[in-house]
Design a protein around this motif. Structure first.
Motif, PDB file in Angstrom:
ATOM      1  N   GLU A 196     -18.937  11.637  22.743  1.00 19.26           N
ATOM      2  CA  GLU A 196     -17.723  10.872  22.998  1.00 19.26           C
ATOM      3  C   GLU A 196     -17.024  10.554  21.682  1.00 19.26           C
ATOM      4  O   GLU A 196     -17.670  10.314  20.666  1.00 19.26           O
ATOM      5  CB  GLU A 196     -18.044   9.542  23.683  1.00 19.26           C
ATOM      6  N   ARG A 197     -15.702  10.499  21.743  1.00 21.76           N
ATOM      7  CA  ARG A 197     -14.938  10.057  20.583  1.00 21.76           C
ATOM      8  C   ARG A 197     -13.681   9.347  21.052  1.00 21.76           C
ATOM      9  O   ARG A 197     -13.058   9.749  22.043  1.00 21.76           O
ATOM     10  CB  ARG A 197     -14.552  11.212  19.664  1.00 21.76           C
ATOM     11  N   GLY A 198     -13.314   8.297  20.346  1.00 19.17           N
ATOM     12  CA  GLY A 198     -12.097   7.586  20.666  1.00 19.17           C
ATOM     13  C   GLY A 198     -10.865   8.351  20.215  1.00 19.17           C
ATOM     14  O   GLY A 198     -10.867   9.012  19.168  1.00 19.17           O
ATOM     15  N   LEU A 199      -9.816   8.263  21.008  1.00 17.24           N
ATOM     16  CA  LEU A 199      -8.521   8.830  20.626  1.00 17.24           C
ATOM     17  C   LEU A 199      -7.566   7.741  20.143  1.00 17.24           C
ATOM     18  O   LEU A 199      -6.587   8.035  19.469  1.00 17.24           O
ATOM     19  CB  LEU A 199      -7.899   9.570  21.816  1.00 17.24           C
ATOM     20  N   THR A 200      -7.840   6.518  20.517  1.00 18.95           N
ATOM     21  CA  THR A 200      -7.071   5.374  20.027  1.00 18.95           C
ATOM     22  C   THR A 200      -8.016   4.492  19.213  1.00 18.95           C
ATOM     23  O   THR A 200      -9.229   4.471  19.455  1.00 18.95           O
ATOM     24  CB  THR A 200      -6.460   4.573  21.182  1.00 18.95           C
ATOM     25  N   PRO A 201      -7.514   3.757  18.222  1.00 13.85           N
ATOM     26  CA  PRO A 201      -8.388   3.046  17.280  1.00 13.85           C
ATOM     27  C   PRO A 201      -9.146   1.884  17.914  1.00 13.85           C
ATOM     28  O   PRO A 201      -8.703   1.279  18.893  1.00 13.85           O
ATOM     29  CB  PRO A 201      -7.424   2.568  16.193  1.00 13.85           C
ATOM     30  N   VAL A 202     -10.280   1.572  17.323  1.00 14.06           N
ATOM     31  CA  VAL A 202     -11.116   0.453  17.777  1.00 14.06           C
ATOM     32  C   VAL A 202     -10.475  -0.879  17.420  1.00 14.06           C
ATOM     33  O   VAL A 202     -10.530  -1.837  18.202  1.00 14.06           O
ATOM     34  CB  VAL A 202     -12.521   0.558  17.151  1.00 14.06           C
ATOM     35  N   PHE A 203      -9.853  -0.951  16.228  1.00 11.89           N
ATOM     36  CA  PHE A 203      -9.295  -2.210  15.737  1.00 11.89           C
ATOM     37  C   PHE A 203      -7.776  -2.216  15.844  1.00 11.89           C
ATOM     38  O   PHE A 203      -7.109  -1.223  15.559  1.00 11.89           O
ATOM     39  CB  PHE A 203      -9.712  -2.451  14.288  1.00 11.89           C
ATOM     40  N   ASP A 204      -7.242  -3.358  16.254  1.00 19.50           N
ATOM     41  CA  ASP A 204      -5.806  -3.559  16.339  1.00 19.50           C
ATOM     42  C   ASP A 204      -5.352  -4.289  15.082  1.00 19.50           C
ATOM     43  O   ASP A 204      -5.075  -5.487  15.082  1.00 19.50           O
ATOM     44  CB  ASP A 204      -5.464  -4.365  17.588  1.00 19.50           C
ATOM     45  N   ASN A 205      -5.324  -3.524  13.983  1.00 15.41           N
ATOM     46  CA  ASN A 205      -5.058  -4.110  12.682  1.00 15.41           C
ATOM     47  C   ASN A 205      -4.376  -3.062  11.808  1.00 15.41           C
ATOM     48  O   ASN A 205      -4.834  -1.919  11.743  1.00 15.41           O
ATOM     49  CB  ASN A 205      -6.368  -4.592  12.036  1.00 15.41           C
ATOM     50  N   SER A 206      -3.312  -3.437  11.142  1.00 13.34           N
ATOM     51  CA  SER A 206      -2.554  -2.463  10.352  1.00 13.34           C
ATOM     52  C   SER A 206      -3.348  -1.929   9.167  1.00 13.34           C
ATOM     53  O   SER A 206      -3.061  -0.845   8.660  1.00 13.34           O
ATOM     54  CB  SER A 206      -1.251  -3.102   9.849  1.00 13.34           C
ATOM     55  N   TYR A 207      -4.381  -2.676   8.719  1.00  9.72           N
ATOM     56  CA  TYR A 207      -5.184  -2.227   7.586  1.00  9.72           C
ATOM     57  C   TYR A 207      -6.400  -1.408   8.032  1.00  9.72           C
ATOM     58  O   TYR A 207      -7.020  -0.733   7.220  1.00  9.72           O
ATOM     59  CB  TYR A 207      -5.654  -3.429   6.765  1.00  9.72           C
TER      60      TYR A 207
END
Length: 224
Positions: A196-207
């Motif tokens: 499995e791999r994410g296509l959208t990021p885990v963190f909602d953070n610009s950095y």
């Protein structure tokens, strides 16, 4: 955002195949669970590696309910709702100019419990005169973090916290990913390897916007 919307539509279309087709037989329920060898990947993780961090897998768990329905003689549609634990462990030796020590081991452990809904198309490969049936699969998943936290260790001290803007980084409220399945079906018993791999990021953070989950799962299941 356009990419996320497209992936969500694809996931819903896969679900609609099973819900709307009048030719599908009843759904076979089942259970599945096992080990999740979890980690993070992406450009942010590569930057940490270049900075001297060691990024380690974590051996965690996955447990869920499945529903399988037949589309054609050799193709199934399988949905799942599961509690899947994700995370990673980052280690680095921090340099200090001190009389008592030169370097300090510093470790950050990440824990993320997610409600995950993967949907896969499964291609069965019957073997002549054999009850063992290999299969291949692929699909998309939607995940919602329900509990999370981090733990920092240094100089024999520990500190724990949650993912917030003030303390570390806020988690994404909704994550889209994909998976590949490789397994064996033997008299309704499943043995499966899943990537499995994410296509959208885990963190909602610009950095920290290029960090994705990356998992290898070793699962055993049973269809009733």
């Amino acid at each position: 955002m356009k990419t996320n919307t497209f992936l969500l539509i694809m996931l819903l279309l896969l679900l609609a195949i099973g819900l709307q087709s009048q030719t599908l037989p009843e759904i076979q329920p089942g259970i599945i669970g096992g080990l999740n060898i979890a980690n993070f990947s992406g450009d942010d993780i590569e930057d940490l590696d270049d900075a001297g961090f060691t990024i380690n897998n974590r051996t965690l768990f996955h447990l869920g309910l499945t529903g399988t329905t037949n589309i054609t003689s050799n193709i199934d549609l399988r949905g799942e709702i599961a509690l899947s634990m994700n995370g990673s462990k980052w280690k680095v030796n921090l340099d200090f100019e001190d009389e008592d020590f030169d370097t300090v081991p510093f470790t950050i452990t990440h824990n993320i419990y997610m409600i995950q809904v993967p949907v896969s198309l499964i291609l069965n490969v019957p073997l002549p005169n054999s009850a063992v049936k290999p299969y291949l699969g692929a699909g998309f998943s939607a995940s919602i973090p329900v509990s999370s936290g981090w733990e920092i260790r240094a100089l024999g001290e520990e500190e724990e916290g949650d993912y917030t803007d003030e303390e570390f980084a806020e988690l994404s409220s909704f994550v889209i990913g994909y998976q590949f399945n490789l397994g064996l079906d033997f008299n309704k018993i499943l043995c499966e390897f899943r990537y499995e791999r994410g296509l959208t990021p885990v963190f909602d953070n610009s950095y920290i916007d290029e960090t994705f989950y990356s998992n290898f799962k070793f699962l055993v299941g049973f269809r009733f």
